[in-house]
Write a protein that holds these residues in place. Structure first.
Motif, PDB file in Angstrom:
ATOM      1  N   VAL A   1       0.856  -1.181   0.000  1.00 44.08           N
ATOM      2  CA  VAL A   1       0.000   0.000   0.000  1.00 44.08           C
ATOM      3  C   VAL A   1       0.889   1.227   0.000  1.00 44.08           C
ATOM      4  CG1 VAL A   1      -1.493   1.372   1.448  1.00 44.08           C
ATOM      5  CG2 VAL A   1      -1.983  -1.033   1.124  1.00 44.08           C
ATOM      6  N   LYS A   2       0.594   2.128  -0.884  1.00 43.34           N
ATOM      7  CA  LYS A   2       1.339   3.380  -0.861  1.00 43.34           C
ATOM      8  C   LYS A   2       0.409   4.475  -0.387  1.00 43.34           C
ATOM      9  CE  LYS A   2       4.857   2.291  -4.207  1.00 43.34           C
ATOM     10  NZ  LYS A   2       5.612   2.707  -5.391  1.00 43.34           N
ATOM     11  N   GLU A   3       0.916   5.259   0.535  1.00 47.00           N
ATOM     12  CA  GLU A   3       0.088   6.321   1.060  1.00 47.00           C
ATOM     13  C   GLU A   3       0.925   7.578   1.201  1.00 47.00           C
ATOM     14  OE1 GLU A   3      -2.704   5.601   4.481  1.00 47.00           O
ATOM     15  OE2 GLU A   3      -1.724   7.413   5.185  1.00 47.00           O
ATOM     16  N   THR A   4       0.298   8.691   0.981  1.00 50.25           N
ATOM     17  CA  THR A   4       0.993   9.950   1.207  1.00 50.25           C
ATOM     18  C   THR A   4      -0.015  10.981   1.685  1.00 50.25           C
ATOM     19  OG1 THR A   4       2.486  11.561   0.229  1.00 50.25           O
ATOM     20  CG2 THR A   4       0.725  10.743  -1.180  1.00 50.25           C
ATOM     21  N   THR A   5       0.463  12.156   1.948  1.00 46.34           N
ATOM     22  CA  THR A   5      -0.454  13.202   2.401  1.00 46.34           C
ATOM     23  C   THR A   5      -0.689  14.183   1.269  1.00 46.34           C
ATOM     24  OG1 THR A   5       1.297  14.640   3.151  1.00 46.34           O
ATOM     25  CG2 THR A   5       0.444  13.035   4.742  1.00 46.34           C
ATOM     26  N   LEU A   6      -1.767  14.894   1.363  1.00 44.87           N
ATOM     27  CA  LEU A   6      -2.117  15.838   0.307  1.00 44.87           C
ATOM     28  C   LEU A   6      -1.012  16.879   0.135  1.00 44.87           C
ATOM     29  CD1 LEU A   6      -4.337  16.652  -1.686  1.00 44.87           C
ATOM     30  CD2 LEU A   6      -5.256  18.161   0.056  1.00 44.87           C
ATOM     31  N   GLU A   7      -0.432  17.241   1.245  1.00 43.10           N
ATOM     32  CA  GLU A   7       0.605  18.281   1.199  1.00 43.10           C
ATOM     33  C   GLU A   7       1.800  17.794   0.378  1.00 43.10           C
ATOM     34  OE1 GLU A   7       1.665  19.479   5.085  1.00 43.10           O
ATOM     35  OE2 GLU A   7       2.928  21.116   4.363  1.00 43.10           O
ATOM     36  N   ILE A   8       2.261  16.596   0.712  1.00 40.15           N
ATOM     37  CA  ILE A   8       3.402  16.051  -0.026  1.00 40.15           C
ATOM     38  C   ILE A   8       3.013  15.818  -1.481  1.00 40.15           C
ATOM     39  CG2 ILE A   8       4.970  14.083  -0.181  1.00 40.15           C
ATOM     40  CD1 ILE A   8       4.649  13.770   2.847  1.00 40.15           C
ATOM     41  N   PHE A   9       1.829  15.305  -1.671  1.00 43.41           N
ATOM     42  CA  PHE A   9       1.337  15.026  -3.022  1.00 43.41           C
ATOM     43  C   PHE A   9       1.338  16.285  -3.873  1.00 43.41           C
ATOM     44  CE2 PHE A   9      -2.452  14.863  -5.838  1.00 43.41           C
ATOM     45  CZ  PHE A   9      -2.056  13.839  -6.672  1.00 43.41           C
ATOM     46  N   ASN A  10       0.939  17.394  -3.253  1.00 43.95           N
ATOM     47  CA  ASN A  10       0.846  18.646  -4.000  1.00 43.95           C
ATOM     48  C   ASN A  10       2.192  19.298  -4.228  1.00 43.95           C
ATOM     49  OD1 ASN A  10      -1.860  18.619  -4.449  1.00 43.95           O
ATOM     50  ND2 ASN A  10      -2.375  19.840  -2.634  1.00 43.95           N
ATOM     51  N   THR A  11       3.095  19.109  -3.284  1.00 42.39           N
ATOM     52  CA  THR A  11       4.320  19.900  -3.365  1.00 42.39           C
ATOM     53  C   THR A  11       5.511  19.113  -3.891  1.00 42.39           C
ATOM     54  OG1 THR A  11       4.679  19.380  -1.048  1.00 42.39           O
ATOM     55  CG2 THR A  11       3.665  21.509  -1.544  1.00 42.39           C
ATOM     56  N   SER A  12       5.490  17.775  -3.741  1.00 45.73           N
ATOM     57  CA  SER A  12       6.707  17.045  -4.099  1.00 45.73           C
ATOM     58  C   SER A  12       6.562  16.316  -5.417  1.00 45.73           C
ATOM     59  CB  SER A  12       7.055  16.015  -3.027  1.00 45.73           C
ATOM     60  OG  SER A  12       6.930  16.588  -1.769  1.00 45.73           O
ATOM     61  N   ASP A  13       7.727  15.926  -5.872  1.00 39.28           N
ATOM     62  CA  ASP A  13       7.842  15.154  -7.087  1.00 39.28           C
ATOM     63  C   ASP A  13       7.291  13.748  -6.843  1.00 39.28           C
ATOM     64  OD1 ASP A  13       8.787  15.219  -9.669  1.00 39.28           O
ATOM     65  OD2 ASP A  13      10.508  13.984  -9.107  1.00 39.28           O
ATOM     66  N   LYS A  14       6.872  13.082  -7.907  1.00 45.14           N
ATOM     67  CA  LYS A  14       6.347  11.719  -7.779  1.00 45.14           C
ATOM     68  C   LYS A  14       7.323  10.799  -7.050  1.00 45.14           C
ATOM     69  CE  LYS A  14       5.058   7.717 -10.559  1.00 45.14           C
ATOM     70  NZ  LYS A  14       6.121   6.776 -10.759  1.00 45.14           N
ATOM     71  N   ASP A  15       8.623  10.945  -7.358  1.00 44.37           N
ATOM     72  CA  ASP A  15       9.617  10.057  -6.760  1.00 44.37           C
ATOM     73  C   ASP A  15       9.634  10.119  -5.244  1.00 44.37           C
ATOM     74  OD1 ASP A  15      10.399   8.825  -8.952  1.00 44.37           O
ATOM     75  OD2 ASP A  15      12.349   9.812  -9.157  1.00 44.37           O
ATOM     76  N   ALA A  16       9.188  11.218  -4.696  1.00 44.74           N
ATOM     77  CA  ALA A  16       9.230  11.382  -3.247  1.00 44.74           C
ATOM     78  C   ALA A  16       8.173  10.521  -2.565  1.00 44.74           C
ATOM     79  CB  ALA A  16       9.029  12.849  -2.888  1.00 44.74           C
ATOM     80  N   TRP A  17       7.074  10.261  -3.223  1.00 45.54           N
ATOM     81  CA  TRP A  17       6.004   9.526  -2.548  1.00 45.54           C
ATOM     82  C   TRP A  17       5.536   8.296  -3.305  1.00 45.54           C
ATOM     83  CZ3 TRP A  17       1.741   9.809  -5.716  1.00 45.54           C
ATOM     84  CH2 TRP A  17       1.719  10.893  -6.627  1.00 45.54           C
ATOM     85  N   ASN A  18       5.960   8.150  -4.536  1.00 48.52           N
ATOM     86  CA  ASN A  18       5.563   6.961  -5.292  1.00 48.52           C
ATOM     87  C   ASN A  18       6.704   6.572  -6.208  1.00 48.52           C
ATOM     88  OD1 ASN A  18       4.195   4.899  -6.516  1.00 48.52           O
ATOM     89  ND2 ASN A  18       2.938   6.210  -7.825  1.00 48.52           N
ATOM     90  N   LYS A  19       7.811   6.179  -5.568  1.00 47.32           N
ATOM     91  CA  LYS A  19       9.011   5.893  -6.342  1.00 47.32           C
ATOM     92  C   LYS A  19       8.892   4.500  -6.952  1.00 47.32           C
ATOM     93  CE  LYS A  19      14.013   5.969  -5.705  1.00 47.32           C
ATOM     94  NZ  LYS A  19      14.279   6.459  -7.054  1.00 47.32           N
ATOM     95  N   THR A  20       9.221   4.427  -8.218  1.00 45.32           N
ATOM     96  CA  THR A  20       9.232   3.118  -8.867  1.00 45.32           C
ATOM     97  C   THR A  20      10.416   2.329  -8.310  1.00 45.32           C
ATOM     98  OG1 THR A  20       8.439   4.240 -10.822  1.00 45.32           O
ATOM     99  CG2 THR A  20       9.209   1.990 -11.101  1.00 45.32           C
ATOM    100  N   PRO A  21      10.200   1.105  -7.884  1.00 46.33           N
ATOM    101  CA  PRO A  21      11.305   0.324  -7.327  1.00 46.33           C
ATOM    102  C   PRO A  21      12.399   0.112  -8.363  1.00 46.33           C
ATOM    103  CG  PRO A  21       9.201  -0.792  -7.013  1.00 46.33           C
ATOM    104  CD  PRO A  21       8.949   0.367  -7.890  1.00 46.33           C
ATOM    105  N   GLN A  22      13.612  -0.004  -7.857  1.00 49.27           N
ATOM    106  CA  GLN A  22      14.729  -0.192  -8.779  1.00 49.27           C
ATOM    107  C   GLN A  22      15.433  -1.498  -8.492  1.00 49.27           C
ATOM    108  OE1 GLN A  22      16.956   3.473  -8.305  1.00 49.27           O
ATOM    109  NE2 GLN A  22      16.051   4.180 -10.251  1.00 49.27           N
ATOM    110  N   VAL A  23      15.971  -2.077  -9.539  1.00 50.90           N
ATOM    111  CA  VAL A  23      16.756  -3.303  -9.378  1.00 50.90           C
ATOM    112  C   VAL A  23      18.111  -3.080 -10.034  1.00 50.90           C
ATOM    113  CG1 VAL A  23      14.841  -4.937  -9.246  1.00 50.90           C
ATOM    114  CG2 VAL A  23      15.685  -4.208 -11.474  1.00 50.90           C
ATOM    115  N   SER A  24      19.017  -3.915  -9.661  1.00 45.95           N
ATOM    116  CA  SER A  24      20.370  -3.755 -10.187  1.00 45.95           C
ATOM    117  C   SER A  24      20.494  -4.481 -11.513  1.00 45.95           C
ATOM    118  CB  SER A  24      21.366  -4.304  -9.179  1.00 45.95           C
ATOM    119  OG  SER A  24      22.641  -4.278  -9.736  1.00 45.95           O
ATOM    120  N   LEU A  25      20.827  -3.729 -12.555  1.00 46.29           N
ATOM    121  CA  LEU A  25      21.037  -4.330 -13.870  1.00 46.29           C
ATOM    122  C   LEU A  25      22.453  -3.950 -14.297  1.00 46.29           C
ATOM    123  CD1 LEU A  25      19.769  -5.711 -16.456  1.00 46.29           C
ATOM    124  CD2 LEU A  25      19.372  -3.393 -17.265  1.00 46.29           C
ATOM    125  N   ASN A  26      23.283  -4.945 -14.484  1.00 43.89           N
ATOM    126  CA  ASN A  26      24.707  -4.696 -14.782  1.00 43.89           C
ATOM    127  C   ASN A  26      25.287  -3.677 -13.800  1.00 43.89           C
ATOM    128  OD1 ASN A  26      24.399  -6.403 -16.947  1.00 43.89           O
ATOM    129  ND2 ASN A  26      23.883  -4.716 -18.353  1.00 43.89           N
TER     130      ASN A  26
END
Lengths: 1026, 443
Positions: free
Chosen positions: A709-734
């Motif tokens: 579950v991903k949750e954030t607040t309206l304040e963060i949602f409005n002011t921050s970049d997507k990566d701050a509250w809904n970052k796409t997971p990363q994996v190691s490739l090479n």
């Protein structure tokens, strides 16, 4: 030498003194095996002509014969119509608009019929409100096929005919001319019923009608009447709300008839950076509390103080309050938000007190709230329950000659049912109009078997200006006649109620066309005549008196709040296995009611809940005492978020009449519904025994993981970049961190999905209120079996779609994430993880997450199936071929989302599972387009492939392109909140494509790289305090 | 030798009965041939009843029957109470005649519930003469003998079947008799031999020669080969038999009403979807409801002479139509519905398992596939049977080979373009469209 050692089982054995033990040791079996009874009687044995050889021959022959006979296929008969109805095409579904109005649930519905039998309830999308997004409404189609229904009228316990019934009841009515005739009815909210009862009163002037609601809203009705001059409930449109403050009102549940959740959900989607702020003061954890931005656990006596305090601050000072610091702070903040929202703010309350309800009306008036609608008020509750006690007195004294009960079951739902039962003895003729031989009908002299709403005609006034029509969708299954037709028969000697409502329609709705209105199911008609304005003029409000009364309560002891469950409501549908098995959205427990108790209270009472080895939940029992009434052995469920000092108990359970044994579960809490007050001061004592719950969710928190579950607040949602509250997971490739969504990190080759349709389902965690309509819609569409309490306990529930509920262990879920991220060191993390596992006691946030098969593009289940029974499709659906499945269950093991369900047993036509699939009547509800799965196969959500295929076929046949919005799954169609959006992402115009590109979009456990076709929209909470 | 004589007696009776059956059937054929020669004697001099018959069938037969009342009155004997001039006027335009106040015309109009007859101004007086001469032909005598065979065949389910069984039965009986005779003769001869003191040397020879099965048992190679062959044979046929379980190709059950697709779809060329109308829009093709049958059979109470075959006579078919009337609750004598219906319990022939989803409209309306592709030569079937195996392999094979009919269907426009590009083909098969994915049929 080990042989010298002597092992013994007991002292007696060691000493070898007990002769009984000696004989036990010598005998193989403890008890004597009665072989002599048939082998000892030599004469009899020799008499028998069947030798052992013969016996074996018979066995051999019958086995061979049976296997030979099995080679021959059965002869299947097909019986076509003699005269086929004009518009009916076998194999094609017809839809009819109608209305459910059972006194508790009111909604406009679309009924899907196949070959003339209703099989599913859908939402009537042309209706603006009361669109049926409720689990109980969707399940009501199964009530039609209830084997416990009355099949013909009864007189004094024997089967009778209608003509006999009419004749005898006619005589009873005439005989009662010196006494009173009382019609004790449900809320019909029907113009025709009103007209009919007036005509009845003209013919029998000694008639009195008393409307009785099993769950009373009388306080709110009276408050509204005192302010506006007629009996109704205010309506609300939360979609435009800025601030919503609820004091004990579960308005997303059944408060004042329910159905507010659709407009609420629309206001919860953050659009242009704005969404409503919802503050909830409540004792029990409810759906409304679960969805709130700020929930303050407040016990009932404190809620009253909170309301007075809000009144003090918003309107004018009415009286002093005594709030603790924390609550005071929350109230101050709430008032600030209310004032900020101004006319976009609204206060609602569930306190069953006229003064409190009036106070809420006054607060909204002072805010000049546009959210509350007092002009187009709701008519769906009319109960005058306070008159019932007087009625009992009249009945006892013999003043009542005839008592007719219609659509209600007072002997079950009255707190003083025993008194009512005694009083019934003193009534000359008691007539129960009932669908079942329930508690009341059983005691009545005459029982009129009434039809289900899908077999009836009617009209309903939902709000002052909104009307809805009821039309039959099937010929009556049994020899039934609706209450209205019986009444009409007494008045006009005709049972043509259809003609009567058409007449009402023609008289009342000038300029409206009957056929069109019947087709649409619902219509609006504005007319001042729509209401019965009484002569009681609006009265002034004495706020200080009301406040005095509200703040007078002691607040000592345990305060019980009686509530209704999302699945069971007031208990009318208790014999409905779908609803019994539907887990409560909050407790995730099915097949039961129980008291919900706060952790601290549980500790002080010594109550425990614990999981046993197979994961099932057990708990202690308590006795509840209220005055001279006590309920014995009520299971106790420790509920996070329950206000300390308060407990909750659901109404609607514990029925014993006209209900199958399997469904006779729970405790009848109506016994504690003293004076129709939902809050009572009670005392609890722990008692013996361990209760077995059927709880389907073991983990209550997510322990700070953001992958589910991903949750954030309206304040963060409005002011921050997507990566701050809904970052796409990363994996190691090479050795380079790469987004898991990148095509380079695919483990497998990608399928080409650009051609044709590619279905996606988006689930918005902001608009999902957890109501469970989708769960029942899925059951009904996909022939999902009911497995019963014991199987649910073994985690063998068959729900294709579950709604997971997670609590936070800190104040907020963000707190959980932070705590997890800040951990360091092994010992600290172990202890802190333990803490994270426990939901916080009172300040707990709740999140609902519907989970079904995620239809992964890289599905882990497919690769492990040894027989390729689960396979991939180009349209994005993961197929499950039941006839190919051999039941290895590898797929379920390999599914990271745990959405696959295994058929441990044959659930249809099996006496072990005596639910609707075990009788001919109940099986009529099955969807003929979906296979009824048999034992030993795996099953799961198919994204309603039968529905998508039908849409495609219809378009092919018409030779047209499919428009966006045509594709639907059962769940997305049932969700009137708009939380589920289904469609084709290859359609560039589609809404679901838009959703998939939204910043809030994420996939469940995305880092696994399964690339699901089901997506979720991050939950945003409006924590901004004004 | 008493026993033998008795058996010979039975044999005699048997041979006699076979003779009778064969004779009677020859006689029946002869009588049919006799009666089929129509009497060509015309009621009106100079008129041609053969031409009249064609006209009658094309224009009048919808409402009138020669010898029975239909929607309109029976026409045989009309010249007895109406003169030809009146008939010319009436047939040319009956409404005009009624309007003119002709008492006869008004009377008949009222008598027949004021249903007005179509006007036929296109008919010349000569045509009308022809028609009248046709209907005034004497009613043909009912054929007695064929009626007998018809009932026999109705009982036994086909006369050829009966005679075959009888023949086989008789042959079996004769063989049995021969065996018994042989045994008795042998026994008697042995008795004679024993009585005459002749010693038979058969028993001695037996001991000397090694029995063949012992020789076989001692030859291990032979046994090995035999066992091997047997294994292969058993596996081969066993596998075949097991694979055929649940496949009912050729399933041809006896139906409660002998409905002949040959007559309806073959001879009369009625379009399949005229009766199985839901095949166009629904997953089921549907067994027509009885009211669909009655659309035509309200008028057609009996079949034409030509419809009858050697196997099924006209009377047999007429009897079946009466069964329909009985089921639909139609009373042919009063030409009205009684309301007492007896729904027909047809035996379902094409049964797909519950877990396989099949939609007729997908194949019929969208795919434009002929019904015969799956159902076989239905128009030739006297009794309906299952022509295709209806197995999954059979479905898949067709899906692999059949091109999707995309032309003129807007739904396919975009998808065709893309698929054609992907596979580099102009035509796209059903399989390429995804029609062999499991979940398309199994859900």
């Amino acid at each position: 030498m080990s042989s010298e050692k002597k092992y013994w089982k007991s002292e007696a054995q060691l000493k070898g003194t007990d002769p009984a033990l000696k004989s036990l040791e010598e005998n193989e079996f403890v008890e004597h095996i009665p072989t002599d009874e048939f082998l000892g009687d030599k004469e009899k044995l020799e008499d028998s002509k069947t030798t052992r050889r013969d016996f074996l021959k018979y066995v051999g022959f019958s086995t061979a014969a049976a296997s030979l006979a099995a080679c021959e296929g059965p002869v299947i008969k097909s019986i076509p119509y003699v005269v086929q109805p004009d518009r009916l095409v076998p194999g094609v579904a017809d839809y009819y608009a109608t209305t459910i109005a059972n006194g508790y649930d009111f909604a406009s519905v679309l009924v899907k019929t196949r070959e003339g039998r209703p099989i599913k309830i859908d939402n009537n999308t042309s209706a603006k409100e009361f669109t049926a997004g409720k689990a109980r409404v969707h399940a009501s189609v199964l009530d039609l096929y209830d084997i416990k229904r009355l099949q013909n009228p009864q007189i004094e316990g024997r089967d009778a005919t209608w003509s006999e019934f009419d004749e005898k009841v006619g005589i009873e009515l005439k005989l009662a001319s010196e006494k009173k005739i009382v019609l004790l009815t449900q809320t019909f909210a029907s113009p025709s019923v009103d007209r009919l009862i007036n005509e009845f009163k003209e013919k029998y002037p000694n008639t009195e009608q008393i409307v009785y609601d099993s769950v009373s809203e009388e306080a709110a009705l009276k408050a509204f009447q005192s302010k506006h001059g007629y009996k109704a409930l205010p309506n609300y449109d939360f979609s435009q709300a800025d601030t919503i403050v609820s004091v004990g009102a579960d308005f997303l549940g059944d408060w004042q008839g329910g159905g507010f959740d659709a407009s609420y959900a629309r206001g919860r989607e953050p659009q242009n950076g704005k969404m409503s702020r919802h503050v909830q003061f409540e004792a029990n954890m409810t759906l409304s509390g679960g969805n709130a931005d700020k929930r303050v656990a407040t016990k009932p006596s404190m809620q009253k103080q909170v309301l007075v305090e809000i009144y003090n601050q918003v309107v004018s000072r009415a009286g002093s309050t005594d709030l603790n610091k924390k609550t005071q702070k929350a109230v101050d903040a709430a008032v600030k938000s209310l004032k900020k929202g101004g006319s976009q703010s609204v206060v609602v309350t569930g306190i069953q007190d006229e003064g409190a309800q009036r106070m809420a009306l006054e607060i909204n008036a002072a805010l000049s709230s546009t959210i509350i609608d007092t002009d187009n008020a709701r008519m769906i509750r009319q109960g005058e329950n306070s008159k019932v006690d007087n009625l009992i007195k009249e009945m006892q004294s013999g003043q009542v000659g005839v008592l007719m009960t219609a659509g209600i079951n007072p002997l079950y739902s009255l707190p003083n049912a025993d008194a009512f039962s005694e009083a019934m003895e003193n009534v000359d003729a008691t007539i129960a109009f009932s669908m079942k031989m329930d508690e009341t009908a059983k005691q009545a002299k005459y029982v009129a078997a009434t039809p289900h709403f899908l077999e009836s005609w009617g009209d309903v006034q939902l709000t002052k200006n909104t009307f809805s029509l009821v039309q039959p969708t099937i010929q009556p299954l049994f020899d039934t006649r609706q209450f209205e037709a019986c009444l009409l028969n007494f008045v006009a000697e005709s049972t043509d109620y259809y003609g009567f409502i058409k007449e009402t329609f023609a008289k009342k709705f000038d300029g409206l066309k009957w056929n069109q209105s019947l087709h649409d199911g619902t219509f609006t008609y504005e007319d001042a005549q729509n209401i019965n304005a009484t002569d009681a003029m609006p009265s002034a409000f004495n706020a200080s008196a009301a406040a005095r009364q509200l703040t007078a309560g002691s607040g000592e002891g345990l305060e019980l709040t009686l509530y209704t469950k999302t699945a069971m409501g007031d208990g009318q549908q208790a014999n409905n296995p779908w609803l019994q098995e539907m887990p409560d959205p909050i407790t995730r427990t099915s097949w039961d009611n129980y008291i919900t108790v706060a952790k601290s209270d549980a500790e002080s009472l010594g109550l425990k809940n614990y999981n046993v080895d197979d994961g099932a939940l057990n708990g202690d029992y308590v006795n509840i005492t209220l005055g001279d009434v006590s309920l014995e052995k009520v299971p106790a469920f420790i509920q996070p978020g329950q206000a300390p000092g308060s407990i909750g108990l659901a109404l609607g359970y514990g029925k014993t009449e006209s209900i199958q044994e399997e469904m006779q579960v729970g405790i009848n809490a109506f016994k504690l519904y003293k004076d129709f007050q939902s809050t009572q001061d009670v005392s609890l004592t722990k008692t013996n025994g361990i209760h077995e719950f059927a709880c389907v969710q073991l983990h209550h928190t997510m322990m700070g993981r953001r992958d589910i579950v991903k949750e954030t607040t309206l304040e963060i949602f409005n002011t921050s970049d997507k990566d701050a509250w809904n970052k796409t997971p990363q994996v190691s490739l090479n050795h380079k961190e790469t987004d898991v969504t990148s095509p380079d990190v695919n483990l497998w080759e990608e399928f080409d999905r650009d051609i044709g349709h590619h279905f996606n389902l988006s689930i918005d965690l902001n608009s999902c209120t957890g109501c469970g309509a989708c769960v029942i819609a899925c059951h009904s569409e996909n022939n999902v079996p009911v497995v019963g309490k014991h199987e649910v306990r073994k985690s063998r529930d068959m729900h294709w779609l579950r709604i997971d509920r997670y609590y936070s262990s800190e104040d907020t879920l963000q707190g959980d994430y932070d705590k997890k991220n800040d951990m360091s060191g092994l010992s600290e993390s172990i202890s802190q993880f333990d803490e994270l596992e426990e939901p916080s006691e009172t300040d707990v946030q709740v999140i609902f997450q519907p989970v079904m098969c995620q239809h992964c593009n890289h599905a882990p289940c497919e690769t492990v199936c040894p027989v390729a029974a689960t396979a991939h499709s180009r349209q994005g659906q993961n197929h499950m071929t039941y006839n190919r499945c051999v039941g290895t269950r590898y797929c379920a093991n390999n599914c990271p989302y745990k959405v696959r369900r295994f058929n441990w047993f044959q659930y249809s036509q099996d006496d072990e599972f005596d639910y609707h699939m075990n009788n001919d009547l109940g099986r009529m509800v099955l969807n003929p387009d979906v296979t009824v799965r048999s034992r030993g196969v795996m099953e799961k959500c198919s994204l309603c492939i039968q529905k998508t295929q039908k849409t495609i076929l219809d378009a092919k046949r018409d030779g047209r392109v499919i428009e966006d919005g045509e594709f639907h799954t059962a769940c997305s169609a049932a969700c009137d909140k708009g939380a589920m959006v289904f469609g084709d992402v290859n359609d560039k115009e589609s809404k679901v494509l838009e959703k998939s590109e939204d910043d809030r979009m994420y996939h469940l456990l995305e880092y696994l790289g399964t690339k699901p076709n089901v997506m979720y929209q991050t939950k945003v909470r409006n924590t901004t305090e004004a | 030798m008493r026993k033998v004589t008795l058996n010979q007696g039975i044999l005699k009776y048997f041979l006699l009965s076979i003779l009778i059956v064969s004779l009677s059937s020859t006689y029946a054929q002869e009588s049919e041939a006799e009666e089929s020669a129509e009497s060509t004697e015309a009621a009106i001099p100079g008129a041609d009843p053969a031409e009249g018959k064609d006209l009658f069938n094309s224009l009048c037969a919808a409402c009138h029957k020669p010898y029975k009342d239909g929607v309109g009155p029976a026409l045989h004997g009309v010249t007895d109470h109406r003169d030809m001039e009146w008939l010319y006027k009436w047939i040319a335009n009956s409404q005009d005649l009624i309007a003119s106040g002709d008492p006869e015309a008004v009377e008949i109009y009222n008598e027949w519930n004021k249903v007005s007859m179509n006007a036929f101004p296109q008919l010349s007086e000569e045509d009308i003469d022809n028609i009248i001469s046709y209907v005034e032909q004497p009613k043909p005598e009912p054929k007695k003998k064929t009626a007998d065979t018809a009932t026999a065949s109705a009982d036994g389910g086909g006369s050829s079947g009966v005679s075959n069984e009888v023949i086989i039965g008789a042959l079996a009986f004769i063989l049995l008799m021969l065996a018994v005779i042989l045994y008795l003769v042998n026994k008697t001869l042995r008795k004679f031999a024993a009585a005459n003191g002749v010693e038979l040397d058969i028993d001695k020879n037996k001991e000397a020669r090694k029995p063949i099965w012992v020789a076989f048992a001692e030859n291990q190679f032979l046994i090995l080969v035999t066992v091997g062959v047997m294994l292969i044979v058993v596996t081969w046929f066993g596998y075949g038999a097991l694979m055929n379980i649940g496949i009912d190709k050729g399933y041809e059950p006896i139906q409660p009403i002998h409905y002949s697709h040959r007559i309806h779809a073959g001879d009369n060329q009625i379009e399949c979807k005229y009766c199985h109308s839901s095949a166009r829009t629904s997953k089921q093709s549907g067994i027509p409801s009885l009211n669909a049958c009655m659309n035509c059979h309200q008028q057609i109470g009996e079949v034409a002479e030509e419809t009858a075959t050697e196997e099924y006579s006209k009377e047999f078919y007429d009897e079946e139509i009466l069964k329909l009337y009985d089921a639909a609750g139609w009373d042919p004598s009063s030409q009205s519905y009684t309301g007492e219906t007896k729904p027909v319990k047809w035996v379902r022939i094409h049964n797909l398992p519950d877990f396989a989803y099949f939609n007729h409209s997908q194949h019929v309306s969208v795919g434009q596939i002929d019904c015969q592709t799956c159902h076989g030569p239905v128009e030739e079937m006297e009794i309906m049977y299952q022509d295709a195996p209806l197995t999954m392999g059979w479905c898949i094979e067709c899906h692999r080979e059949t091109n999707v009919k995309m032309e003129g269907n807007e739904y396919y426009e975009k998808i065709h373009e893309e698929l054609a590009k992907k596979y580099g083909v102009e035509k796209v098969t059903a399989a390429q469209m995804g029609a062999i994915e499991c979940g398309k049929c199994h859900y």
